[in-house]
Every structure is written in C-alpha cells, then in structure tokens.
Design a protein around this motif. Sequence first.
Motif, PDB file in Angstrom:
ATOM      1  N   THR A  56      11.736  -3.946  15.649  1.00  0.00           N
ATOM      2  CA  THR A  56      10.987  -5.034  16.262  1.00  0.00           C
ATOM      3  C   THR A  56      11.936  -5.942  17.035  1.00  0.00           C
ATOM      4  O   THR A  56      13.152  -5.898  16.844  1.00  0.00           O
ATOM      5  N   GLN A  62       9.649  -1.498  11.469  1.00  0.00           N
ATOM      6  CA  GLN A  62       8.320  -1.048  11.070  1.00  0.00           C
ATOM      7  C   GLN A  62       8.447   0.414  10.665  1.00  0.00           C
ATOM      8  O   GLN A  62       8.970   1.218  11.435  1.00  0.00           O
ATOM      9  N   GLN A  64       6.364   3.801   9.475  1.00  0.00           N
ATOM     10  CA  GLN A  64       5.033   4.392   9.462  1.00  0.00           C
ATOM     11  C   GLN A  64       5.035   5.658   8.612  1.00  0.00           C
ATOM     12  O   GLN A  64       5.901   6.516   8.761  1.00  0.00           O
ATOM     13  N   VAL A  95       1.488   1.423   7.747  1.00  0.00           N
ATOM     14  CA  VAL A  95       2.631   0.793   8.406  1.00  0.00           C
ATOM     15  C   VAL A  95       3.158  -0.318   7.505  1.00  0.00           C
ATOM     16  O   VAL A  95       2.399  -1.163   7.032  1.00  0.00           O
ATOM     17  N   VAL A  97       6.060  -3.388   7.316  1.00  0.00           N
ATOM     18  CA  VAL A  97       6.908  -4.232   8.161  1.00  0.00           C
ATOM     19  C   VAL A  97       7.983  -4.864   7.289  1.00  0.00           C
ATOM     20  O   VAL A  97       7.689  -5.377   6.199  1.00  0.00           O
ATOM     21  N   SER A 107       1.953  -4.978   4.959  1.00  0.00           N
ATOM     22  CA  SER A 107       1.556  -3.596   5.238  1.00  0.00           C
ATOM     23  C   SER A 107       0.159  -3.580   5.840  1.00  0.00           C
ATOM     24  O   SER A 107      -0.613  -4.528   5.689  1.00  0.00           O
TER      25      SER A 107
END
Length: 136
Positions: A56, A62, A64, A95, A97, A107
């Motif tokens: 980010t 992030q 996934q 996802v 973070v 999430s």
Amino acid sequence: MNKVVAAALAAVLLAGCATTAQHKIDPNTVASFQPGVTTTAQVQTALGQPFLVSHTADGGQQWQYVEKHQEVAGDGTPTTGSKVPKYVEKTVSTVLVFNQSGHFVRSSSSAKSKDNNKWPGDLGHLGGGDVQRQGQ
C-alpha cells in the motif's frame, strides 16, 4: 460409454474438491486476529502462504487468500442424463490488511458462486457462444 464418461467426470470433480479443500480459510481463525497485535508471521503460520501480496502507499501490505470449492447444489438431483449431482463452484476471496510495522489492521471477504445447472442439463438450448448450424 456414458458410464465411462460419467465416472471420469466424477473422478475429476472429486479430485478438484480434494485439492482445494486443503486451502479453505476458516472465518473463525480470521476473526481471532487482533488489530494492532497479530503479526504477519502469526497470520502466515495460521493460514499459510497468501495467493497475492501487494504493498500500500503508506508502507503497509494487503494479503489476499483465494479458495475455490464445489458444493452440491439445491436438492442434489443429478444432472440430466447422468448420475453426477449438480454443483455450485464457490470462490471466496479474503483480504487482510497490515500496517507498515507488520501488524494486522482489518480483513474483508467476498464470495462468488457459479453453478453448472446449464450444463449438460440444458443441451437443447443454445447460448450466446454456442454454434448453430445453418438451417436449424
């Protein structure tokens, strides 16, 4: 010959279920992650390697996780012309973070389903991508 094709199809479907079931992400595990406390190392231990990692603008990450699995659809009646039950293919994307220090922030999760009810049960109906011979 139809029995051979149905058996082969069933074997492929079962093999697909067996391989994807190992990667199922448990929502209870994700819910146990504490914002600001749980680290990327702890998440990787609990969930394994993520499908995709992106960075980010603020220096965080992030992660996934994607899982696909098949479930028997509706009442479990077989697909027309076979003994193979209808199924729904479900794709779940989760996802996670993390902040720049590697701590869990939040999430999110989304699911998408695709069913096979149109194949081969609707062989008499042509879809947009099907080929139709002239005069039929």
